[in-house]
Design a protein around this motif. Structure first.
Motif, PDB file in Angstrom:
ATOM      1  N   ASP A  48       0.836  -1.192   0.000  1.00 27.64           N
ATOM      2  CA  ASP A  48       0.000   0.000   0.000  1.00 27.64           C
ATOM      3  C   ASP A  48       0.873   1.245   0.000  1.00 27.64           C
ATOM      4  O   ASP A  48       2.104   1.172   0.160  1.00 27.64           O
ATOM      5  N   LEU A  49       0.180   2.397  -0.167  1.00 29.14           N
ATOM      6  CA  LEU A  49       0.899   3.667  -0.100  1.00 29.14           C
ATOM      7  C   LEU A  49       1.569   3.822   1.249  1.00 29.14           C
ATOM      8  O   LEU A  49       1.036   3.423   2.297  1.00 29.14           O
ATOM      9  N   GLY A  50       2.737   4.413   1.222  1.00 30.90           N
ATOM     10  CA  GLY A  50       3.472   4.669   2.460  1.00 30.90           C
ATOM     11  C   GLY A  50       4.346   3.530   2.905  1.00 30.90           C
ATOM     12  O   GLY A  50       5.188   3.713   3.814  1.00 30.90           O
ATOM     13  N   GLU A  51       4.177   2.359   2.329  1.00 31.05           N
ATOM     14  CA  GLU A  51       5.018   1.219   2.710  1.00 31.05           C
ATOM     15  C   GLU A  51       6.295   1.239   1.873  1.00 31.05           C
ATOM     16  O   GLU A  51       6.255   1.398   0.652  1.00 31.05           O
ATOM     17  N   GLU A  52       7.400   1.040   2.557  1.00 30.25           N
ATOM     18  CA  GLU A  52       8.693   1.124   1.890  1.00 30.25           C
ATOM     19  C   GLU A  52       8.927  -0.078   0.971  1.00 30.25           C
ATOM     20  O   GLU A  52       8.628  -1.217   1.330  1.00 30.25           O
TER      21      GLU A  52
END
Length: 956
Positions: A176-180
């Motif tokens: 998801d968004l924000g996951e490195e």
């Protein structure tokens, strides 16, 4: 100052003559200036239309420019970085190089693809993860993409990359968004990336050049400045693989004078990027269209000059005649000046200044009249036919003024010739010449009439030989260069033939006078004596009328012939208003199994297996609104036949299968191509399902006649027996002209067999056929297209005769032909009226004393009018009749010249000269009106003449 005063007074005393001369000069300037104006305006309009078609056909903006190149360097050293910088600067110069304003621009950079997985991925996930992606940068990213979720990335310097991605790519890495995420290169170098936003295409952001997120959906789009710093300015541990630049240039600014710069810029771009950084790809969709116009203006200018040449010849003759009439009235004045010591140079200086005044005033008005002529040319869709199309955008250019000035200079030289010849005459010789009106003219004394007619016929002979070579060798007319002088030949022939007839005409008048000299009434007697004794006086007006009428008729017949043959060619080749093919279901293997793979699967006998087709329903075509008739037409190229004595003759032929009734109601066929009407052949066939029609080429080769058997088959089929019922020379959609086969110099005659579609399907095979449609009057093609789309009919091929006719009518060269021919006809008639009126008004004023004496002798006014009428009929009327005869002869001999503008190997039906009665009626009406108005004006002037004043004038 005294000289200018004398010139202005002289011009004022002859204001009507000077006005006619100025009128001729102005029309001359307008004609010459309209040539570059028209060729430039019409080519620009058609160029713009074709560029718009690029967008409709290819779904890409006409001004689209895409330059993409790979970077072959394995590491980003200083040399590679500088090369990329130079490429960026070169790209920035493209709008200036092409001469077009940039409406939109963006660039992209790409690194090589890397393996992508989550930073928290297990070893098992790392092994199974197949997602790859690289770093990308997009200039003006914030303005070009649509942010679906999250935010835009920021430029970070802590070794962490923020990026926006597509939803598809994010789904593939299962994060998801924000996951490195980690991007791993082949040498195990890791980049840490955090997706902060999801983007998609935003068409509203840029209507000219939208950024398509779906083009490269895999990878991370990072800020442009960060990409430059991390991967271009220094070695970023991952190779920069590709660079891309895209432009949307304002194609509406494209003009004919920018074509050369555009094509040169295209060549330069391709040359610059060829191997400089790596493998380059240049995509300029409009290049082919624009390059096709290179040199078209020169060709169009030459053709227009050729087409204008008859009108210019006639206009030059008018100027010479008007100038000669002016000088004739002033010869006494010139001879007196010469006798009183004036030099020829002084007299010519005065006339030169007088001509310059007329020329400068014509130059001031003529180009603007040329703009009007250009707009008339642009509105012509056929001969004397005009349509409400958008007006041509015409603007005066320096080139138009240069050509106009050259035309004025040439015209001034022409009108000074009579003045120069007059300065050689003394007052004594002038009186002698005035008393010898029966002298032989310069034209006849030097034999120019015979020379012109002979030259035209010699050129015609050479043309006919070349034309026969074209037909015999089945060459295209483009293989030989058309000499522009071929279009000047009709005018040369008309002038030469007219002069040749007028060499004999005075003897005809003398014969008429001698035959009825005992019975002619006084009015006709006087007229015959006047004409026979003063034949040289009428030569100019007679030649002028002959040239005007003959060139007018030639223009009309040539334009009608060109239009009719081009339209007949399109309709014949298509065969109906609309022909189309549809997709048929079959058991054919998919494309991937064709070729070598299919041979391996099916073995050596694979060639014997035939594809089985399923015929789609035909009823939807019959139910189309606006369709008057429809027909199935099966066409099989390369079918085989066996016929003749003991079936010794075998060969290939085009097999056509039809339903006779439907075909007769749908197909288009020109009258006169067959021995009998086409429906007679169809009715003959309808009596026997096995009946066929064969081409004359097949009948001659196989020695077959009606009633003989013929067998037909093609590869993989058994033979089927048919009976010949008729022999034909032409058939809708079939070209009977010989064509050179591949690898052979000698052309071969094509063969045709026409049979019943139902019999062919029953006894041979069912294969896809064409659908021919005949539309009702007033039905648009678009309505049929919409119905086909609504019915979900899968159309695989389409030929629309209406659309091709429209395209043909909008062709710049055809527009030029119709426009110039129409304008030439109108100008010929207008000049004819002014020339006729000018000559006879001057002739009447010069014979005021003669008419005064006749009235004083007791001749009643009606008889004098009769004398005037008979003189008109025996001079002007006879010239018109001679002009009509010569015009018809010129058309018969020289209109076939225009066959050179057609592809000779494709000109079916045969080229045919077309005459239209309405053109003759218009010509007769205009000439008749001219004679009537002229006679009324002359009669009015004659009625106002006082006998005493005329006799007193004679005493003076």
């Amino acid at each position: 100052m005294a000289l200018w005063t004398m010139i202005l007074r002289k011009m004022a005393n002859n204001k009507w003559l000077q006005l006619n001369l100025w009128f001729g000069l102005t029309v001359c300037v307008a004609l010459f200036s309209s040539m570059p104006l028209y060729s430039n305006a019409i080519l620009e309009r058609t160029l713009q239309k074709e560029l718009q078609l690029v967008q409709s056909k290819n779904s890409v903006y006409p001004g689209y420019v895409r330059v993409s190149t790979s970077v072959s360097s394995t590491k980003m050293d200083q040399k590679t970085s500088q090369a990329i910088g130079r490429a960026d600067r070169y790209i920035q110069s493209i709008p200036e190089r092409m001469g077009l304003e940039a409406l939109s621009f963006y660039q992209q950079r790409f690194t090589q693809k890397m393996k992508v997985y989550g930073a928290d991925a297990s070893e098992q996930e790392k092994k199974t993860q197949k997602t790859t992606g690289g770093f990308k940068s997009l200039s003006d990213m914030e303005k070009r993409v649509r942010l679906i979720d999250g935010r835009m990335p920021v430029d970070r310097t802590d070794g962490l990359f923020e990026a926006v991605v597509t939803q598809k790519f994010l789904n593939s890495v299962k994060r998801d968004l924000g996951e490195e995420l980690l991007a791993e290169t082949a040498d195990k170098h890791l980049f840490r990336v955090i997706p902060v936003g999801i983007i998609d295409t935003d068409p509203a952001a840029d209507p000219f050049l939208p950024f398509l997120a779906t083009d490269e959906p895999d990878g991370f789009i990072i800020p442009f400045q960060q990409f430059e710093r991390e991967f271009i300015a220094k070695d970023g541990k991952v190779r920069v693989s590709d660079l891309e630049w895209r432009y949307a240039l304002d194609y509406k600014q494209m003009s004919i004078d920018k074509i050369e710069a555009f094509t040169e810029a295209n060549r330069a771009i391709r040359s610059y990027f060829r191997g400089r950084l790596g493998s380059a790809e240049i995509n300029i969709p409009a290049n082919e269209t624009i390059a096709s116009y290179q040199g078209k203006q020169d060709k169009l200018d030459v053709m227009m000059l050729s087409l204008y040449s008859p009108v210019m010849l006639m206009l030059g003759f008018y100027l010479y005649m008007a100038a000669n009439l002016v000088i004739e009235r002033q010869k006494t004045e010139i001879s007196v000046l010469r006798s009183r010591g004036a030099s020829r140079l002084q007299i010519m200086t005065a006339y030169t200044l007088e001509s310059l005044v007329l020329g400068i005033s014509a130059l001031a008005v003529g180009p603007f009249l040329g703009v009007t002529f250009t707009k008339v040319l642009g509105a012509a869709s056929g001969f004397l036919e005009f349509v409400q199309r958008s007006a041509l955008e015409v603007s005066l250019t320096s080139n138009a003024y240069k050509i106009a000035a050259a035309a004025v200079g040439g015209a001034i030289v022409l009108i000074l010739i009579p003045a120069f010849l007059a300065t050689r005459v003394s007052i004594v010789s002038h009186k002698q010449q005035a008393a010898r009106l029966t002298r032989i003219s310069f034209w006849h004394k030097t034999g120019i009439d015979i020379l012109l007619a002979g030259l035209a016929l010699y050129l015609l002979y050479n043309f006919n030989n070349r034309q026969e070579d074209l037909k015999r060798l089945a060459l295209n007319s483009d293989d030989l260069q058309v000499d522009p002088l071929l279009f000047l030949m009709p005018a040369l022939f008309a002038l030469g033939a007219g002069l040749l007839v007028l060499r004999i005409y005075p003897w005809f008048i003398r014969l008429v006078y001698w035959v009825g000299r005992k019975w002619w009434p006084p009015a006709l007697y006087n007229t015959l004596i006047q004409i026979s004794r003063s034949s040289g006086q009428y030569l100019t007006i007679k030649v002028f009328l002959i040239l005007t009428v003959s060139t007018g008729l030639f223009s009309a017949n040539a334009a009608r012939t060109i239009n009719d043959n081009m339209e007949s060619k399109i309709q014949y080749n298509i065969g109906a208003d609309m022909t189309l093919t549809t997709r048929w279901e079959s058991d054919a293997p998919p494309p991937s199994l064709q070729g070598a793979e299919l041979q391996n699967q099916m073995g050596d006998n694979s060639g014997e297996k035939r594809v089985q087709y399923t015929e789609p329903p035909f009823q939807p075509f019959q139910e189309l609104s606006g369709v008057e008739a429809s027909a199935k037409v099966f066409r099989k190229e390369g079918a085989r036949f066996s016929a003749g004595s003991a079936k010794k003759t075998n060969g290939a032929a085009t097999l056509v299968g039809i339903d006779t009734k439907d075909f007769g109601q749908t197909a288009w066929m020109k009258d006169g191509l067959l021995d009998y009407p086409i429906n007679s052949y169809l009715n003959l066939m309808a009596t026997n399902p096995k009946a066929v029609l064969i081409s004359r080429s097949l009948a001659d080769a196989a020695k077959v006649k009606p009633g003989d058997p013929i067998t037909i088959y093609w590869d993989g089929l058994d033979e089927a027996l048919f009976t010949v019922y008729g022999i034909i020379d032409y058939w809708p959609g079939w070209n009977p002209l010989p064509a050179a086969a591949d690898g052979e110099d000698k052309p071969t005659n094509p063969n045709l067999i026409v049979g019943h579609l139902s019999t062919i399907q029953n006894r041979l095979a069912v294969e896809p056929y064409e659908v021919w449609l005949k539309l009702k009057d007033g039905v648009s093609s678009q309505s049929v297209y919409d119905q086909l789309t609504a019915a979900k009919i899968n159309v695989t091929g389409l030929h629309d005769a209406k659309q091709e006719l429209i395209t043909s009518k909008n062709d710049p060269f055809r527009l030029a032909i119709n426009g110039v021919m129409t304008l030439g006809f109108v100008i010929s008639m207008l000049i004819s009226f002014f020339g006729f009126l000018l000559f006879w008004v001057l002739a009447l004023s010069g014979r005021t004393l003669q008419y005064g004496v006749l009235r004083a002798m007791g001749i009643p006014f009606p008889q004098i009018i009769g004398m005037l009428l008979s003189e008109q009929l025996l001079t002007s009327g006879a010239a018109v009749i001679i002009g009509v005869l010569i015009g018809n002869m010129t058309s018969e001999l020289f209109v076939p010249l225009f066959e050179m503008s057609f592809a000779t190997a494709e000109q079916v039906p045969p080229f045919e000269i077309v005459y239209k009665l309405s053109d003759y009626l218009q010509l007769y009406s205009i000439v008749g009106l001219t004679l009537t108005i002229g006679l009324l004006i002359l009669g009015y002037r004659l009625s106002r003449t006082r006998i005493a004043q005329a006799l007193k004038l004679g005493e003076e």
